[in-house]
Scaffold this active site. Structure first.
Site, short mmCIF file in Angstrom:
data_model
loop_
_atom_site.label_atom_id
_atom_site.label_comp_id
_atom_site.label_asym_id
_atom_site.label_seq_id
_atom_site.Cartn_x
_atom_site.Cartn_y
_atom_site.Cartn_z
CG HIS A 1 -1.90 0.94 1.40
ND1 HIS A 1 -2.07 1.67 2.56
CD2 HIS A 1 -2.86 1.34 0.55
CE1 HIS A 1 -3.10 2.47 2.40
NE2 HIS A 1 -3.62 2.28 1.20
CB SER B 1 -7.17 0.51 -4.03
OG SER B 1 -8.02 0.32 -2.97
CG ASP C 1 -4.96 12.62 -2.80
OD1 ASP C 1 -5.14 11.59 -3.45
OD2 ASP C 1 -4.53 12.64 -1.63
CG MET C 2 -10.15 12.03 -6.97
SD MET C 2 -11.70 12.35 -7.84
CE MET C 2 -11.70 11.00 -9.00
CB ALA C 3 -11.07 7.30 -3.26
CE LYS D 1 -20.55 11.72 -17.64
NZ LYS D 1 -20.90 13.13 -17.55
N GLY E 1 -6.92 20.86 -2.40
CA GLY E 1 -5.78 20.79 -1.49
C GLY E 1 -5.74 21.91 -0.47
P1 NAI Z 1 -11.68 13.73 -0.43
O1 NAI Z 1 -13.06 13.39 -0.92
O2 NAI Z 1 -11.55 14.18 0.97
O3 NAI Z 1 -11.05 14.87 -1.36
C1 NAI Z 1 -10.97 14.71 -2.76
C2 NAI Z 1 -10.42 15.98 -3.39
O4 NAI Z 1 -11.41 17.01 -3.31
C3 NAI Z 1 -9.18 16.56 -2.69
O5 NAI Z 1 -8.28 17.01 -3.65
C4 NAI Z 1 -9.71 17.72 -1.87
O6 NAI Z 1 -8.75 18.76 -1.75
C5 NAI Z 1 -10.86 18.17 -2.74
N1 NAI Z 1 -11.91 18.82 -1.95
C6 NAI Z 1 -12.63 18.28 -0.94
N2 NAI Z 1 -13.51 19.18 -0.47
C7 NAI Z 1 -13.34 20.30 -1.20
C8 NAI Z 1 -13.96 21.60 -1.21
N3 NAI Z 1 -14.92 21.91 -0.36
N4 NAI Z 1 -13.53 22.50 -2.12
C9 NAI Z 1 -12.55 22.20 -2.99
N5 NAI Z 1 -11.92 21.01 -3.03
C10 NAI Z 1 -12.32 20.07 -2.15
O7 NAI Z 1 -10.67 12.51 -0.68
P2 NAI Z 1 -10.98 10.94 -0.75
O8 NAI Z 1 -11.50 10.61 -2.10
O9 NAI Z 1 -11.81 10.56 0.43
O10 NAI Z 1 -9.52 10.33 -0.58
C11 NAI Z 1 -8.84 10.45 0.66
C12 NAI Z 1 -7.42 9.95 0.56
O11 NAI Z 1 -7.40 8.54 0.46
C13 NAI Z 1 -6.60 10.47 -0.62
O12 NAI Z 1 -5.37 10.94 -0.10
C14 NAI Z 1 -6.37 9.24 -1.50
O13 NAI Z 1 -5.14 9.27 -2.20
C15 NAI Z 1 -6.37 8.16 -0.44
N6 NAI Z 1 -6.67 6.85 -0.99
C16 NAI Z 1 -5.65 5.95 -1.10
C17 NAI Z 1 -5.90 4.66 -1.56
C18 NAI Z 1 -4.78 3.69 -1.72
O14 NAI Z 1 -5.04 2.50 -1.89
N7 NAI Z 1 -3.53 4.10 -1.68
C19 NAI Z 1 -7.25 4.22 -1.92
C20 NAI Z 1 -8.23 5.28 -1.82
C21 NAI Z 1 -7.95 6.53 -1.34
#
Ligand code: NAI
Length: 350
Positions: free
Chosen positions: A116, A140, A174-176, A224, A306
């Site tokens: 991971h 993942s 950065d998003m899932a 999508k 971010g």
């Molecule tokens: P999230 O839904 O919290 O955020 C997604 C994106 O939306 C981010 O870039 C954030 O800055 C932006 N964002 C959120 N709210 C906002 C707002 N109000 N205005 C503007 N931009 C906004 O992120 P998610 O999808 O829950 O992912 C969390 C973390 O989990 C990430 O760091 C991701 O890389 C990690 N992850 C890692 C996995 C792995 O297997 N390595 C698998 C899945 C997720």
């Protein structure tokens, strides 16, 4: 409780070393986890330590990996991590990709056969701080239905993009590729709340609002998001010759086995296009313009991707540390390597 950054990082590093990781790998892993925690990404921070120590102890993360690097072209290469800890190899792969991008304008590195690699924003921030753009993605474990399906096939396959500006800000998207992380469903379970009906499906593929009947998650934006998570799986999986789709290893199935995951970095040097200064100036201008957009109903302002994570980090700096739950602090300061067994749990760690 509030723990200073230094203490949290040292405690995590010590646990990883006690489990058998080298000092270098333990240091890098602890740094990425601390980075995540201080940006409010606790699901990718200190809560993972016990799972990793169990996996390292049981042999599912190689402690002395016989890794290899092969530069396959002027701007391409493959780093094979021999199922070592994912974080140091994702960092090393990015360093190779950044070197190639500085030399030739672009660098594409596949990091294969690793464990991971956590929150992808760490890597995109690293590239942006080096005046480079990074598009990064990884596989993942399967827990998401393909659009129209009733069974899990893809993982939450995250994708992230980072870019510098002319000031201290940088874009870090950065998003899932799922509507919500599994952690949010766990929260609903423990709070006895229902969930919105577009997050997940039950065992027959029907939308469900009951967190206890969730069998799989949904991709963002219907077909999508499904297409996007497929792209992530192709570029970070099939392209690198590791298991893909429903054959990607489970995080909790067998902690004595390597995970064989793939991760792809694509680094672009803006200096080779519009020019670095022009790129950074226009980036800053764009963020200024976004910040000046009139907020919609229920919003205080428009944030750039971010920005909120950086505000959470600033709040930690201000408070002098990171707020973590007491039981995790107790674990981190104890002699135990792992307490609960994660091994042989289902995809939702149950
Ligand atoms: P999230 O839904 O919290 O955020 C997604 C994106 O939306 C981010 O870039 C954030 O800055 C932006 N964002 C959120 N709210 C906002 C707002 N109000 N205005 C503007 N931009 C906004 O992120 P998610 O999808 O829950 O992912 C969390 C973390 O989990 C990430 O760091 C991701 O890389 C990690 N992850 C890692 C996995 C792995 O297997 N390595 C698998 C899945 C997720």
């Amino acid at each position: 409780m509030l723990v200073s950054r230094e203490e949290l990082k040292t405690l995590m590093k010590n646990k990883f070393m006690a489990a058998g990781l080298s000092a270098e790998h333990a240091e890098k892993t602890a740094e990425v986890l601390t980075w995540s925690s201080e940006r409010g990404l606790h699901s990718h921070g200190e809560v993972r330590v016990e799972y990793y120590t169990e996996r390292i102890s049981k042999g599912g993360i190689t402690t002395n990996p016989q890794w290899t690097w092969e530069q396959t072209g002027p701007v391409t290469g493959i780093l094979d991590g021999d199922n070592g800890c994912g974080y140091p190899f994702a960092i090393k792969g990015l360093e190779y990709a950044m070197d190639m991008a500085r030399e030739n304008g672009i660098g594409v590195v596949g990091v294969r056969r690793v464990s991971h690699t956590g929150a992808l924003g760490y890597y995109t921030e690293m590239a942006a701080q080096n005046d480079l753009c990074l598009l990064t993605m990884c596989q993942s474990d399967p827990m998401v239905i393909p659009y129209g399906g009733a069974e899990p096939f893809y993982g939450t396959n995250p994708i992230a993009f980072g870019a510098p500006t002319a000031d201290e800000r940088f874009v870090n998207f950065d998003m899932a590729t799922t509507v919500q992380a599994w952690g949010k469903i766990l929260d609903a379970k423990s709070a006895g709340r229902s969930i919105p009906n577009d997050w997940a499906v039950d065992v027959d593929g029907n939308a469900t609002t009951d967190p206890f009947s969730v069998n799989a998650l949904r991709a963002i934006a219907g077909p999508k998001g499904y297409g996007l998570m497929m792209v992530v799986d192709i570029l970070s999986g099939i392209l690198l010759g590791v298991p893909s789709g429903k054959n990607v290893s489970s995080m909790y199935h067998d902690l004595s086995e390597g995970r064989d995951l793939g991760h792809l970095h694509i680094v672009i040097d803006p200096a080779r296009f519009v020019g670095l200064d022009a790129f950074k100036q226009q980036m800053s201008q764009t963020l200024d313009e976004l910040g000046a957009v009139k907020p919609g109903p229920g919003f205080d302002k428009v944030y750039y991707p971010g920005e909120r994570a950086l505000l959470r980090k600033a709040a930690c700096d201000e408070a002098g540390g990171i707020e973590i739950v007491d039981s995790i602090y107790e674990y981190l300061t104890s002699d135990k390597l792992y307490i609960h067994s994660w091994d042989h749990k289902n995809r939702f760690a149950e």
